[in-house]
Scaffold this motif. Sequence first.
Motif, PDB file in Angstrom:
ATOM      1  N   LEU A  64       0.823  -1.204   0.000  1.00  0.00           N
ATOM      2  CA  LEU A  64       0.000   0.000   0.000  1.00  0.00           C
ATOM      3  C   LEU A  64       0.860   1.259   0.000  1.00  0.00           C
ATOM      4  O   LEU A  64       1.834   1.345   0.746  1.00  0.00           O
ATOM      5  N   PRO A  65       0.533   2.254  -0.815  1.00  0.00           N
ATOM      6  CA  PRO A  65       1.275   3.523  -0.797  1.00  0.00           C
ATOM      7  C   PRO A  65       1.011   4.278   0.492  1.00  0.00           C
ATOM      8  O   PRO A  65       0.082   3.969   1.251  1.00  0.00           O
ATOM      9  N   ALA A  66       1.818   5.297   0.731  1.00  0.00           N
ATOM     10  CA  ALA A  66       1.779   6.013   2.008  1.00  0.00           C
ATOM     11  C   ALA A  66       0.424   6.648   2.293  1.00  0.00           C
ATOM     12  O   ALA A  66       0.019   6.771   3.452  1.00  0.00           O
ATOM     13  N   HIS A  67      -0.309   7.064   1.239  1.00  0.00           N
ATOM     14  CA  HIS A  67      -1.560   7.779   1.473  1.00  0.00           C
ATOM     15  C   HIS A  67      -2.717   6.865   1.866  1.00  0.00           C
ATOM     16  O   HIS A  67      -3.782   7.347   2.260  1.00  0.00           O
ATOM     17  N   LEU A  68      -2.537   5.550   1.781  1.00  0.00           N
ATOM     18  CA  LEU A  68      -3.624   4.621   2.064  1.00  0.00           C
ATOM     19  C   LEU A  68      -3.198   3.651   3.159  1.00  0.00           C
ATOM     20  O   LEU A  68      -2.255   2.890   3.006  1.00  0.00           O
ATOM     21  N   GLU A  69      -3.917   3.669   4.274  1.00  0.00           N
ATOM     22  CA  GLU A  69      -3.614   2.796   5.398  1.00  0.00           C
ATOM     23  C   GLU A  69      -4.355   1.466   5.258  1.00  0.00           C
ATOM     24  O   GLU A  69      -5.344   1.351   4.522  1.00  0.00           O
ATOM     25  N   THR A  70      -3.872   0.474   5.998  1.00  0.00           N
ATOM     26  CA  THR A  70      -4.476  -0.860   5.894  1.00  0.00           C
ATOM     27  C   THR A  70      -5.899  -0.886   6.442  1.00  0.00           C
ATOM     28  O   THR A  70      -6.714  -1.691   5.986  1.00  0.00           O
ATOM     29  N   GLY A  71      -6.232  -0.017   7.409  1.00  0.00           N
ATOM     30  CA  GLY A  71      -7.567  -0.015   8.013  1.00  0.00           C
ATOM     31  C   GLY A  71      -8.678   0.172   6.995  1.00  0.00           C
ATOM     32  O   GLY A  71      -9.554  -0.708   6.848  1.00  0.00           O
ATOM     33  N   PRO A  72      -8.710   1.292   6.260  1.00  0.00           N
ATOM     34  CA  PRO A  72      -9.751   1.489   5.241  1.00  0.00           C
ATOM     35  C   PRO A  72      -9.722   0.427   4.155  1.00  0.00           C
ATOM     36  O   PRO A  72     -10.771   0.021   3.647  1.00  0.00           O
ATOM     37  N   PHE A  73      -8.518  -0.030   3.803  1.00  0.00           N
ATOM     38  CA  PHE A  73      -8.410  -1.047   2.748  1.00  0.00           C
ATOM     39  C   PHE A  73      -9.076  -2.341   3.200  1.00  0.00           C
ATOM     40  O   PHE A  73      -9.906  -2.924   2.488  1.00  0.00           O
ATOM     41  N   PHE A  74      -8.748  -2.804   4.416  1.00  0.00           N
ATOM     42  CA  PHE A  74      -9.322  -4.055   4.901  1.00  0.00           C
ATOM     43  C   PHE A  74     -10.810  -3.923   5.215  1.00  0.00           C
ATOM     44  O   PHE A  74     -11.539  -4.914   5.163  1.00  0.00           O
ATOM     45  N   ALA A  75     -11.274  -2.716   5.533  1.00  0.00           N
ATOM     46  CA  ALA A  75     -12.708  -2.517   5.740  1.00  0.00           C
ATOM     47  C   ALA A  75     -13.470  -2.796   4.446  1.00  0.00           C
ATOM     48  O   ALA A  75     -14.540  -3.416   4.446  1.00  0.00           O
TER      49      ALA A  75
END
Length: 326
Positions: A64-75
């Motif tokens: 994941l690039p710096a602007h996108l965290e794993t939290g929103p992605f996994f949600a």
Amino acid sequence: MATSLKDRVKAATERGTGPVGPALDDVHERTADGEGEQGAGHPDGAEGVMEWLRRYEEHFNEALPAHLETGPFFAAVRAILPSLSRCTPASKLQALLTCARFGLVPDGQQAVITASGNVATFIPTYRGYVELMYRSGRVESVHVLMIHANEEWSYEPTAPYPLDFTHKPRPDLPKAERGEAKLAYAFCRMKGGGRSQVVLLNREDAQEIRDEYSEAYRRAEESGARDSFWHLRFDDMWLKSAIRRLEKVVPTSAELRALGAVEDAGDAGQLQILHAPDPETAALVAEAERAHRAAEAPQLIAVQPLPVKGKGRGRSKPKKNRGGRR
């Protein structure tokens, strides 16, 4: 010895000679630290799958690039898992990691993870392509819209800008009054001024692209399932065809070009992660592209002709790259 996930996927693919499914199952065995599917404790429920995916959180953090965290992605991932319940674990993993490497969220807006039989496939939407065009740092704005039968528009390529193309959308009208979709178009306003070529595709153009290039569409037709995105979301694919053709005639990035290659691989039933940006080299590519743009700017200035007295302030524009299959 191959140690990275991408290396293990590639090694498994090179050994296999069969279709995608068996190769992905082999990859799963190798990416589960030597354990088979049962050994990995991969349950069917969404919560159990999420717990299994967390085993690869380090890979997702790297992707994941710096602007996108794993939290929103996994949600977003959690919400789509029920639709992927019949897909193999390895195909889910490689599709989600491919999506992560482009920094797109599989929420149906930027990207979709779809099930084709028992294989999960990453499909970027036209909005995903637009997102990457903005990230390239070369465009000020991207416009991709549909022209409906009862809307005013004109296209005269030989007319001076901005009179060469005009469109007056009527979003205030009910869909029935706007009329059926007639044309999809896309163009960019570039940083530093100017506008790109306007790409227009009518319905027949879109159908020809579908028939010539989409293996997923052909498979869905032959099987009678008629469940490809060309069947289910024709207008979105029509718009995406316009944005992909635009991508061929404007300055882009290596990431955007890779997105097209990844989508084509998925459409052909091939492993997509092999075409995705490698986290270890993405930063070097980005730096090289920034250096290229910096070096390109003074050269463009140098080739501008000096104004000729009595003939106005006309200026030449750098040639655009043309070509490409779409």
